[in-house]
Design an enzyme around this catalytic site. Sequence first.
Site, short mmCIF file in Angstrom:
data_model
loop_
_atom_site.label_atom_id
_atom_site.label_comp_id
_atom_site.label_asym_id
_atom_site.label_seq_id
_atom_site.Cartn_x
_atom_site.Cartn_y
_atom_site.Cartn_z
N HIS A 64 -6.22 -7.17 13.20
CA HIS A 64 -5.11 -5.47 13.00
C HIS A 64 -4.36 -4.93 14.43
CE1 HIS A 64 -1.76 -3.90 11.10
NE2 HIS A 64 -2.22 -2.75 11.58
N TYR A 92 12.78 31.44 6.32
CA TYR A 92 10.99 31.88 6.33
C TYR A 92 11.37 32.54 8.46
CZ TYR A 92 9.72 31.55 1.88
OH TYR A 92 9.53 31.00 0.29
N LYS A 103 0.71 -1.64 -0.17
CA LYS A 103 -0.19 -0.10 -0.08
C LYS A 103 0.76 1.46 -0.14
CE LYS A 103 -0.65 0.34 4.90
NZ LYS A 103 -1.16 -0.84 5.92
N ARG A 159 -10.86 0.69 14.32
CA ARG A 159 -10.96 1.15 12.82
C ARG A 159 -11.51 0.64 12.12
NH1 ARG A 159 -4.58 1.27 10.52
NH2 ARG A 159 -5.40 -0.70 10.48
N CYS A 196 11.56 25.45 3.40
CA CYS A 196 10.62 25.55 2.19
C CYS A 196 9.87 24.77 1.62
CB CYS A 196 11.61 26.62 1.69
SG CYS A 196 12.56 27.91 2.39
N MET A 197 9.20 25.62 0.61
CA MET A 197 8.58 24.41 -0.39
C MET A 197 9.51 23.59 -0.48
SD MET A 197 4.95 25.29 -2.67
CE MET A 197 3.95 25.46 -1.23
N ASP A 198 9.98 23.67 -1.38
CA ASP A 198 10.82 22.90 -2.25
C ASP A 198 13.12 23.71 -2.44
OD1 ASP A 198 8.95 22.20 -3.85
OD2 ASP A 198 8.83 24.61 -4.44
N ARG A 202 1.31 -10.17 7.21
CA ARG A 202 0.85 -9.29 6.31
C ARG A 202 2.36 -8.47 7.06
NH1 ARG A 202 -3.35 -9.87 9.17
NH2 ARG A 202 -3.86 -7.83 9.81
C1 LIG Z 1 -0.28 -1.58 6.62
C2 LIG Z 1 -0.35 -2.59 7.52
C3 LIG Z 1 -0.04 -4.31 7.38
C4 LIG Z 1 1.68 -3.61 7.89
O1 LIG Z 1 1.82 -3.27 8.59
P1 LIG Z 1 3.14 -3.32 8.75
O2 LIG Z 1 4.13 -2.94 10.07
O3 LIG Z 1 4.02 -2.04 7.95
O4 LIG Z 1 4.24 -4.01 8.29
C5 LIG Z 1 -0.97 -5.45 7.65
N1 LIG Z 1 -1.92 -5.55 7.81
C6 LIG Z 1 -3.01 -4.41 7.82
C7 LIG Z 1 -4.59 -4.46 7.84
C8 LIG Z 1 -2.56 -3.45 7.42
O5 LIG Z 1 -2.94 -2.40 7.50
#
Ligand SMILES: *Cc1c(COP(=O)(O)O)cnc(C)c1O
Length: 373
Positions: free
Chosen positions: A160, A261, A33, A131, A308-310, A212
């Site tokens: 999770h 700035y 992701k 969540r 700064c921005m850039d 995961r």
């Molecule tokens: C992002 C995420 C992961 C991976 O988490 P890491 O800490 O980067 O290994 C696994 N499961 C779910 C649902 C996530 O949102």
Amino acid sequence: MIAELTIDLDAIVRNARALAALIAPARLAAVVKADAYGHGLVPVARALAPHVDRLCVYALEEAVALRDASLDCPLHVLGPVPAADLDIAHAAGVALTLWDDATYARQAASVARRRRSPFAIQAKIDTGVARLGLPYARASAALAAYAATPEFDLRGAFTHFAAAEELDSSFTDEQLARFLGATRELAGGVERHAAATAAAMLWPQTRLDLVRAGIGLYGIWPSTQTETTMRGRGLVLEPALTWRTRIVAEHAVEPGASVGYGRSWRAERPTRVGTLPIGYAEGLPRNAGGAATVLVRGQRAPLIGRVCMDMAFIDLTDVPGALAGDGVTLIGRDGSTTISADDLGAACGTIGYEIVARLPAAVPRRYEGGPGA
Ligand SMILES: *Cc1c(COP(=O)(O)O)cnc(C)c1O
């Protein structure tokens, strides 16, 4: 070249192998992701796909981008797919996440009916992050209903963890017990998964059927506690991303003069200031000024003033010979010194995850290694 992000795809594959060996016989899913945590979705997915059981993305758009790039591996969309896009999700052949929204589940079933093949389903159970998910106390009835829906092919149930990167949290065991209770009556063929990188490292009992993993694949530790513990046990992770730029201008300022700035930084001694051609639009947090350091000629140079921005400023006074044109390392190694994504994150009051995830997709990535190499 204003900034250069170099991604070592072979390092990512070696990290995947190391994690797979750690968690075996549990299988490994790669989380790609957020543009593969800023490393670039398609090249990273292509490198990882042969080495993992599946890829997990957050948004349907990411899954479609992978299909458009001819990746035909199993895909799980972790986040919510808008009801209007369920046809696209079904056509892309992804596993869909369902939680406790009965209307949404009916919409998914009706898409599957119309398209004459079942929807692959992963049911998410909330055990304490609060969540997204079926509340654990009443998840088992919903799981039974999903399993009995002919339009669904219930592949798995997952949860999770909220605090798995801490050594002293009993909450992970509490969440695991809630999850195992909620999924006790699932049929044998339905997989159960819970652990991300940190839990898989510190809490072996959470590995279940599949892990995961995201952050660890990129060679970034989820926390210092995971790093200390797992390095001690011989686990090697290699950072895959290097972030470099160059000094575009170098000039002297007198004591009392301000830089940038808000005039937030003032010279206390005759100072040589280097100007960097990147700023917060390129992913360098605004508060890195006065907090973080970069590497020039193998030495640390502090960021000064406000980013700064850039553009941004560094103090070159203590780097003998530094000139405009010199390379600057924001993340990576120069000589014997290394700055990790987590070092930069910690200096800016955040974590390595946020630093890499916010590197703009528009900054070009250069890839080393990988399937084509
Ligand atoms: C992002 C995420 C992961 C991976 O988490 P890491 O800490 O980067 O290994 C696994 N499961 C779910 C649902 C996530 O949102």
